[in-house]
Structure formats: C-alpha cells, structure tokens
Design a protein around this motif. Structure first.
Motif, PDB file in Angstrom:
ATOM      1  N   THR A 313    -144.301-126.362  26.433  1.00  0.00           N
ATOM      2  CA  THR A 313    -143.384-127.015  26.918  1.00  0.00           C
ATOM      3  C   THR A 313    -141.817-126.448  27.015  1.00  0.00           C
ATOM      4  O   THR A 313    -140.722-126.932  27.572  1.00  0.00           O
ATOM      5  CB  THR A 313    -142.919-128.516  25.827  1.00  0.00           C
ATOM      6  N   ILE A 314    -141.716-125.306  26.115  1.00  0.00           N
ATOM      7  CA  ILE A 314    -140.551-124.798  25.827  1.00  0.00           C
ATOM      8  C   ILE A 314    -139.803-124.013  27.171  1.00  0.00           C
ATOM      9  O   ILE A 314    -140.359-123.161  27.724  1.00  0.00           O
ATOM     10  CB  ILE A 314    -140.438-123.719  24.834  1.00  0.00           C
ATOM     11  N   ILE A 315    -138.510-124.311  27.644  1.00  0.00           N
ATOM     12  CA  ILE A 315    -138.191-123.840  28.861  1.00  0.00           C
ATOM     13  C   ILE A 315    -136.621-123.765  28.571  1.00  0.00           C
ATOM     14  O   ILE A 315    -135.763-124.581  28.378  1.00  0.00           O
ATOM     15  CB  ILE A 315    -138.401-124.985  30.141  1.00  0.00           C
ATOM     16  N   PRO A 316    -136.076-122.411  28.660  1.00  0.00           N
ATOM     17  CA  PRO A 316    -134.594-122.253  28.781  1.00  0.00           C
ATOM     18  C   PRO A 316    -134.123-122.682  30.221  1.00  0.00           C
ATOM     19  O   PRO A 316    -134.782-122.617  31.183  1.00  0.00           O
ATOM     20  CB  PRO A 316    -134.486-120.996  28.640  1.00  0.00           C
ATOM     21  N   GLY A 317    -132.888-123.249  30.048  1.00  0.00           N
ATOM     22  CA  GLY A 317    -132.201-123.559  31.524  1.00  0.00           C
ATOM     23  C   GLY A 317    -131.133-122.456  31.969  1.00  0.00           C
ATOM     24  O   GLY A 317    -130.421-121.938  31.113  1.00  0.00           O
TER      25      GLY A 317
END
Length: 444
Positions: A313-317
């Motif tokens: 699930t980990i997502i930088p924006g």
C-alpha cells in the motif's frame, strides 16, 4: 527481504550531497542517547506490543522485541526517554560498510543465523540477491496538475484512477464537504479499488494493464456507472485489453530538490521478529509482515510465489504544475493512502485550500472494497466520516444508501512541502503537517 537500507543507499548514490557516514551517524547517536517518547507513538507501542504478547504462541521468537521496545518490563510512557542502542550499533555498521554491511556482510550473517535458529528460511544469499529498482512513475493530469505515483505492485495507480473519475464531475460546483461531492469521491474510490483487487501485483509476474486503467477514456466509462442520487449496489472491476505502521516524510532543500519518501513495516509494527547477533544483542529493528498482502487463490495475479513481491500500500505522492515541481506530499495509512492523496489534491485544486487547510479539512474513508488478497467486497462497505462533515451532508449520504461510520482513527497521516512561485521575487517553500498525528513542519 528488507528493502529499506538498499533504497537509502540507491537514493544516496544518485542524489546524495553529504558523505554517507554523515547521514547515518547522527541517527545512530539519537538511538544511543534516546529521545522523549511522543504521545501517539507511545500509544501505538503499548497497543502493538500487547498484541504480540497475546499472540506470542504463534510467533517463533519473542525475547528480542521485548529487549528493544520494552526493556524495563513495559513500553515507554509519554515523555520518557526511549533509547535503542541496538539499532544505533546496526546503523554504525551500515555507516562504516555501506549497504553491503547489511546485505552481504556481518548483519546478513546475523540474520541468516537467527532465522536458522528459529526455524525460518531467509539466508545471506537471499539478502545479497536483493536490489532496488528505479521505475518510471505513472502520471495523470487533474485539471491542469500533473499527479505522479508508483505503479503496481503498489497502489499508486488508485490515486490516479480516483482523480480521473472525479475529473468527470463538477466537484467545485457541488460545494465543499457537500453530500454530492463526498458521494462522487467515495464512489470513485470504490470503482478504483475493485481494479486494485483484480489487477495489482508484481509486474514481473503479472501484466497489469496500467495504461488502460490510467486512461481518461476508461475513467469516463467508469464515471458513467455512478448514480448521482444513490450509492451503487455492487461494484466490479473493469475489463481491460488496509492499517499499517508507516513513516512518511517530505524534504526539500535550497536548490529546489524535493523528496517524497515513505517506508513501512506494515501491520502492528511488523512481524514481531527481531534478529540478534548470536550473543544476545538484538539488531534493533523488526522485520516487516507485508507478505500478509499476498493472495492464496490459484490464478490470482497477486498469488504468493518465490521471488515475488506482494501487493503493498505504501505510495509517496508528487505533483507538478506547468512542468515545474509543486508538491512532495503523502498520506500514511494503508488503504487510506490513495483516498487521502486524492482528497488533498481535490481540496487544493477544486476548492482552493492552502496546504495546511487541505490537510485539516474533514476527511472521509471508505472501507469494505474487495482486496488484492482475494477478500471479496462487503456489500457497499462503510463510509467513515470525521466530525467536521456537516450534519446535513451526513443525512443526505445516509438517504443515498451509504452505511456511515464515525471517526475511527483511520484517516491517515499527511505531510507536504509545496514549492510556491511568486509573482515578484524568488520562489519559496510552504509546508503543512498532520494534526491527527505526531507530525511537524520545520524550516531551516
């Protein structure tokens, strides 16, 4: 295999300005000297360690985690100084020997011996084979703003899909925090998450149709499924040719370099397993448990397989305006991340809020969609709303058929650094931090 250290090393090799030692040694000193325990982390530590204690019969080894996180027989209270000299020692080894000290040196040897002792399988050869991959981010344009994310096996595409569907509607005309606006955003999430459950997996093992799922044409098709006055009874993935322990930070320097960074052990601090050096000294960190996010259904793109990365699930924006960097931002919180990222963009682009206002605004969170683990959807799920959502909007959403839930603590953790172009004079930075977490915005 833990990927964080190699990610640090790879990023530093390409973009680092300070010597590698100078980056890690101050952190090692903090580990050794200790820092006051903040409120939220104290709460999570106590809760998660109690969870490990309750499940200790299922965990292969329990003593090391207690030495690190409950050295005085309990977890640290708010304001008490918490030190982790074991992690400090590990970081000093990495500072001296680089990433190889971790993946193909003394630390890898410790890890192999530990897993052999407790009946696990990770070896030094597994560690040495690990490598960071540089990938091209996926992009969509939301009303003139380029929004970037990471593709599968992450859920970055979900942020883009939510925004692509929302772009089909006049959210600004619907009104800020109106039932209509929240309804369309939450339905866009439900549509995006069914695709997430159906398609998202390690691209080396399963071909996810990213270009199609990220396209405006597909978003227009999906948007036509949303009814303006009633929640969709069921949502399916399109045909095409959850809670974690996560750290996010956004950093920018005087040269204009902006970094959006996220890393995570996943649920409940991780697996409960903390390796040691064979002499009774823990290494000071806990292994992650993201293998939980594999599917175990034959034929599923995300099915467990050797050498395969699970959906995660980990997502930088990151976002740009006019081809120039605009925001390095992120929202922690498992499946809340793409929902939260989309809400930040919508709050700033559609409703004209500044970065802090966009984060402080009441949030919604939808739970109950199908999952990439093979778990099916739970009816229409539950739409959780923070207390600041107007009572009239809540009543209208209930009338539309939404099952509403109140504040559940799952609305994410947001941080943002914004590059502001001024009409006269040089560009400047702005920063925003999360009021729901132990966040902080610092300028230097």
């Amino acid at each position: 295999v833990p990927g964080t250290v190699d990610a640090w090393w790879s990023a530093h090799q390409r973009y680092g300005k300070l010597p590698w030692k100078d980056v890690l040694l101050p952190v090692a000193e903090l580990c050794e000297e200790g820092v006051p325990m903040p409120q939220l982390i104290a709460w999570y530590l106590e809760r998660n360690m109690a969870g490990f204690d309750a499940s200790s019969a299922l965990i292969e080894e329990n003593d090391n985690r207690k030495k690190v996180y409950a050295a005085i027989g309990r977890t640290p209270a708010v304001g008490e100084v918490f030190a982790n000299p074991y992690l400090g020692r590990t970081l000093r080894l990495i500072a001296e020997g680089g990433r190889d000290a971790f993946y193909d040196g003394v630390i890898a040897d410790h890890i192999e011996r530990y897993f052999r002792r407790i009946g696990g399988w990770m070896t030094r050869a597994d560690m040495a084979a690990h490598h960071t991959e540089w990938v091209e981010p996926i992009r969509t344009n939301y009303r003139g703003v380029d929004v970037y994310g990471l593709g599968p096996n992450t859920q970055g595409l979900s942020t883009n899909q939510i925004l692509n569907v929302c772009e089909q509607f006049d959210l600004k005309g619907m009104g800020f925090q109106s039932a209509a606006s929240i309804h369309h955003q939450a339905e866009a999430k439900r549509l995006a998450f069914e695709d997430r459950a159906r398609w998202f997996a390690d691209a080396r093992f399963s071909a996810t149709p990213v270009d199609w799922l990220n396209s405006k044409a597909y978003a227009a098709e999906r948007a036509r499924l949303i009814r303006p006055d009633r929640v969709m009874d069921r949502v399916f993935p399109g045909d095409a040719p959850t809670q974690g322990d996560t750290t996010y930070f956004s950093v920018a320097d005087s040269d204009g370099m902006m970094v959006s960074w996220i890393q995570s052990n996943y649920r409940g601090m991780g697996s409960g397993l903390v390796a040691d050096d064979g002499q009774g000294n823990p290494l000071g960190f806990m292994f992650q448990d993201r293998g939980e996010l594999f599917a175990l259904t034959d034929g599923h793109p995300n099915i467990y397989a050797p050498g395969k990365r699970p959906f995660h699930t980990i997502i930088p924006g990151f976002a740009c305006k006019g081809g120039e960097p605009w925001m390095a931002f992120g929202v922690m919180g498992g499946g809340m991340q793409p929902q939260g990222q989309a809400q930040i963009i919508i709050n700033m682009v559609d409703y004209g809020l500044d970065p802090q206002e966009a984060g402080d605004s009441p949030r919604w969170q939808h739970e109950g969609s199908s999952e990439p683990t093979g778990q099916p959807a739970e009816g229409v799920g539950t739409l959780f709303l923070e207390t600041g959502v107007p009572a009239a909007s809540k009543a209208q959403l209930e009338a539309m058929g939404w099952v509403l839930g109140g504040p559940n603590g799952g609305f994410g953790g947001y941080q943002n650094v914004v590059r502001q172009v001024n009409a006269s004079g040089p560009w400047t930075y702005g920063a925003a931090t999360e009021m729901r977490k132990d966040g902080i915005a610092l300028a230097y």
